[in-house]
Design a protein around this motif. Sequence first.
Motif, PDB file in Angstrom:
ATOM      1  N   THR A 144     -11.335 -24.996  12.711  1.00 36.71           N
ATOM      2  CA  THR A 144     -12.267 -23.877  12.915  1.00 36.71           C
ATOM      3  C   THR A 144     -12.384 -23.541  14.393  1.00 36.71           C
ATOM      4  O   THR A 144     -12.348 -22.369  14.794  1.00 36.71           O
ATOM      5  N   TYR A 145     -12.510 -24.579  15.209  1.00 32.73           N
ATOM      6  CA  TYR A 145     -12.631 -24.368  16.655  1.00 32.73           C
ATOM      7  C   TYR A 145     -11.348 -23.749  17.223  1.00 32.73           C
ATOM      8  O   TYR A 145     -11.403 -22.769  17.982  1.00 32.73           O
ATOM      9  N   VAL A 146     -10.207 -24.294  16.841  1.00 32.16           N
ATOM     10  CA  VAL A 146      -8.931 -23.823  17.393  1.00 32.16           C
ATOM     11  C   VAL A 146      -8.678 -22.371  16.999  1.00 32.16           C
ATOM     12  O   VAL A 146      -8.275 -21.541  17.835  1.00 32.16           O
ATOM     13  N   THR A 147      -8.898 -22.043  15.728  1.00 36.37           N
ATOM     14  CA  THR A 147      -8.666 -20.657  15.301  1.00 36.37           C
ATOM     15  C   THR A 147      -9.678 -19.704  15.930  1.00 36.37           C
ATOM     16  O   THR A 147      -9.334 -18.553  16.248  1.00 36.37           O
ATOM     17  N   SER A 148     -10.906 -20.155  16.155  1.00 39.26           N
ATOM     18  CA  SER A 148     -11.901 -19.305  16.820  1.00 39.26           C
ATOM     19  C   SER A 148     -11.470 -18.990  18.248  1.00 39.26           C
ATOM     20  O   SER A 148     -11.626 -17.853  18.722  1.00 39.26           O
ATOM     21  N   VAL A 149     -10.927 -19.975  18.937  1.00 42.13           N
ATOM     22  CA  VAL A 149     -10.408 -19.742  20.284  1.00 42.13           C
ATOM     23  C   VAL A 149      -9.236 -18.757  20.230  1.00 42.13           C
ATOM     24  O   VAL A 149      -9.147 -17.831  21.045  1.00 42.13           O
ATOM     25  N   ALA A 150      -8.346 -18.945  19.258  1.00 39.69           N
ATOM     26  CA  ALA A 150      -7.195 -18.044  19.126  1.00 39.69           C
ATOM     27  C   ALA A 150      -7.648 -16.611  18.869  1.00 39.69           C
ATOM     28  O   ALA A 150      -7.108 -15.662  19.460  1.00 39.69           O
ATOM     29  N   HIS A 151      -8.647 -16.439  18.012  1.00 41.58           N
ATOM     30  CA  HIS A 151      -9.163 -15.093  17.762  1.00 41.58           C
ATOM     31  C   HIS A 151      -9.763 -14.502  19.039  1.00 41.58           C
ATOM     32  O   HIS A 151      -9.524 -13.339  19.365  1.00 41.58           O
ATOM     33  N   GLY A 152     -10.533 -15.300  19.758  1.00 40.66           N
ATOM     34  CA  GLY A 152     -11.160 -14.812  20.975  1.00 40.66           C
ATOM     35  C   GLY A 152     -10.159 -14.384  22.036  1.00 40.66           C
ATOM     36  O   GLY A 152     -10.397 -13.423  22.775  1.00 40.66           O
ATOM     37  N   LEU A 153      -9.044 -15.081  22.098  1.00 40.55           N
ATOM     38  CA  LEU A 153      -8.029 -14.778  23.107  1.00 40.55           C
ATOM     39  C   LEU A 153      -7.128 -13.610  22.720  1.00 40.55           C
ATOM     40  O   LEU A 153      -6.468 -13.026  23.593  1.00 40.55           O
ATOM     41  N   THR A 154      -7.066 -13.274  21.442  1.00 47.09           N
ATOM     42  CA  THR A 154      -6.117 -12.247  21.000  1.00 47.09           C
ATOM     43  C   THR A 154      -6.777 -10.967  20.489  1.00 47.09           C
ATOM     44  O   THR A 154      -6.067  -9.986  20.262  1.00 47.09           O
ATOM     45  N   PHE A 155      -8.071 -10.933  20.322  1.00 46.17           N
ATOM     46  CA  PHE A 155      -8.724  -9.789  19.688  1.00 46.17           C
ATOM     47  C   PHE A 155      -8.711  -8.523  20.536  1.00 46.17           C
ATOM     48  O   PHE A 155      -8.972  -7.442  20.024  1.00 46.17           O
ATOM     49  N   ARG A 156      -8.491  -8.629  21.821  1.00 47.73           N
ATOM     50  CA  ARG A 156      -8.374  -7.466  22.712  1.00 47.73           C
ATOM     51  C   ARG A 156      -9.599  -6.541  22.621  1.00 47.73           C
ATOM     52  O   ARG A 156      -9.491  -5.315  22.541  1.00 47.73           O
ATOM     53  N   GLY A 157     -10.786  -7.155  22.624  1.00 50.50           N
ATOM     54  CA  GLY A 157     -12.016  -6.371  22.628  1.00 50.50           C
ATOM     55  C   GLY A 157     -12.570  -6.035  21.262  1.00 50.50           C
ATOM     56  O   GLY A 157     -13.657  -5.440  21.169  1.00 50.50           O
ATOM     57  N   ALA A 158     -11.883  -6.391  20.194  1.00 48.80           N
ATOM     58  CA  ALA A 158     -12.393  -6.127  18.847  1.00 48.80           C
ATOM     59  C   ALA A 158     -13.599  -7.017  18.562  1.00 48.80           C
ATOM     60  O   ALA A 158     -13.712  -8.117  19.088  1.00 48.80           O
ATOM     61  N   SER A 211      -7.104   3.907  19.201  1.00 46.58           N
ATOM     62  CA  SER A 211      -6.584   2.552  19.409  1.00 46.58           C
ATOM     63  C   SER A 211      -7.645   1.484  19.156  1.00 46.58           C
ATOM     64  O   SER A 211      -7.341   0.419  18.602  1.00 46.58           O
ATOM     65  N   SER A 212      -8.905   1.757  19.539  1.00 45.91           N
ATOM     66  CA  SER A 212      -9.949   0.744  19.344  1.00 45.91           C
ATOM     67  C   SER A 212     -10.203   0.486  17.859  1.00 45.91           C
ATOM     68  O   SER A 212     -10.493  -0.644  17.454  1.00 45.91           O
ATOM     69  N   TYR A 213     -10.073   1.524  17.037  1.00 49.43           N
ATOM     70  CA  TYR A 213     -10.267   1.347  15.596  1.00 49.43           C
ATOM     71  C   TYR A 213      -9.089   0.594  14.979  1.00 49.43           C
ATOM     72  O   TYR A 213      -9.276  -0.229  14.081  1.00 49.43           O
ATOM     73  N   ALA A 214      -7.886   0.871  15.472  1.00 52.83           N
ATOM     74  CA  ALA A 214      -6.715   0.144  14.996  1.00 52.83           C
ATOM     75  C   ALA A 214      -6.812  -1.339  15.348  1.00 52.83           C
ATOM     76  O   ALA A 214      -6.492  -2.214  14.530  1.00 52.83           O
ATOM     77  N   VAL A 215      -7.268  -1.624  16.573  1.00 56.38           N
ATOM     78  CA  VAL A 215      -7.449  -3.005  16.998  1.00 56.38           C
ATOM     79  C   VAL A 215      -8.493  -3.696  16.128  1.00 56.38           C
ATOM     80  O   VAL A 215      -8.337  -4.858  15.742  1.00 56.38           O
ATOM     81  N   GLU A 216      -9.569  -2.983  15.810  1.00 59.45           N
ATOM     82  CA  GLU A 216     -10.623  -3.539  14.949  1.00 59.45           C
ATOM     83  C   GLU A 216     -10.072  -3.863  13.561  1.00 59.45           C
ATOM     84  O   GLU A 216     -10.382  -4.917  12.983  1.00 59.45           O
ATOM     85  N   LEU A 217      -9.269  -2.983  13.039  1.00 61.71           N
ATOM     86  CA  LEU A 217      -8.689  -3.170  11.712  1.00 61.71           C
ATOM     87  C   LEU A 217      -7.777  -4.388  11.676  1.00 61.71           C
ATOM     88  O   LEU A 217      -7.906  -5.261  10.811  1.00 61.71           O
ATOM     89  N   VAL A 218      -6.870  -4.470  12.631  1.00 63.73           N
ATOM     90  CA  VAL A 218      -5.900  -5.574  12.653  1.00 63.73           C
ATOM     91  C   VAL A 218      -6.600  -6.898  12.948  1.00 63.73           C
ATOM     92  O   VAL A 218      -6.290  -7.929  12.327  1.00 63.73           O
ATOM     93  N   LEU A 240       1.883 -12.200  14.238  1.00 61.67           N
ATOM     94  CA  LEU A 240       2.202 -10.864  13.731  1.00 61.67           C
ATOM     95  C   LEU A 240       1.057  -9.883  14.017  1.00 61.67           C
ATOM     96  O   LEU A 240       1.306  -8.719  14.342  1.00 61.67           O
ATOM     97  N   SER A 241      -0.164 -10.359  13.898  1.00 58.30           N
ATOM     98  CA  SER A 241      -1.309  -9.491  14.185  1.00 58.30           C
ATOM     99  C   SER A 241      -1.324  -9.085  15.647  1.00 58.30           C
ATOM    100  O   SER A 241      -1.614  -7.926  15.980  1.00 58.30           O
ATOM    101  N   ASP A 242      -0.998 -10.023  16.535  1.00 60.67           N
ATOM    102  CA  ASP A 242      -1.007  -9.711  17.969  1.00 60.67           C
ATOM    103  C   ASP A 242       0.086  -8.709  18.315  1.00 60.67           C
ATOM    104  O   ASP A 242      -0.144  -7.782  19.103  1.00 60.67           O
TER     105      ASP A 242
END
Length: 271
Positions: free
Chosen positions: A73-87, A36-43, A18-20
């Motif tokens: 922890t490792y799996v979710t960290s990878v997921a965050h890294g792949l979906t954060f879009r520069g945040a 947009s960059s602030y919205a991405v940071e927020l989400v 949902l966040s993505d």
Amino acid sequence: MIADVAVSLSVLAVVVLLSDVTRRLLVRALADTGLSSYAVELVSTFQLCCCTHELKLLSDVGGISPQLALTLTYVTSVAHGLTFRGAVGNPCGALEHACRARFSGGCAVRKIACQFAAAVAARAAVPVIWGMGLSGMHDRHKLLGFRCVSAIHASLPEAAAVELMCAFAVQTVITHTQSVEERYRVHAIAAAITTAVYAGGSVTGAVFNPALAFSTQFSCSGNSFLEYCFVYWLGPLLGMMSSVLLFNKVTPAFSRKPSPLHLPLRTKKQT
């Protein structure tokens, strides 16, 4: 416990999904506004905090094994890294970017404001999710009034030192993997985060992120607001600054080659 883990994994997956979707929609909607960059940071920070709340609950109430906790922890960290879009998702990271002049100080302040707003929103949202009683673990936590206990199990200076070292280690990996291809870099950073959690988790929870700590730790009983600030805000900030100073100022200064001595040429022949 298996059923509780399965439900929590589903919650994590739904939050990330949902966040993505929200990020993509906001980027398109705000493409011409500069917001947009602030919205991405927020989400993205909201995603990070919600997922960490669920992982913390699995560890504290669900009683999962340390090995499984580190794996998640490792799996979710990878997921965050792949979906954060520069945040960035971390106030220390925003300040680090400002120090390197990647964006202005005002931009850093606005991003930090978005991060803390997301942290507050996540802290308000997760009890609603837990209150649905999706699993027995959620029901047990609801019966306890969503109560949590401080993760600090050392003196305040020792705890702050642990947060400092964790932030230093992760920031150093982030700095030294700038040139690595992104799909490999996220795994290196996730490994560093997981290692830091393994090393310092039993002492402070190894948060090393002021906004994330504000969401997941500051509402827990056992320490005062100022004590939490000392450990979870000052420690990571000093860790980030130490890494930046060491590898951007001190190390380059010592690695510079001394300039060759220029001896004056003789203008007269010896007789």
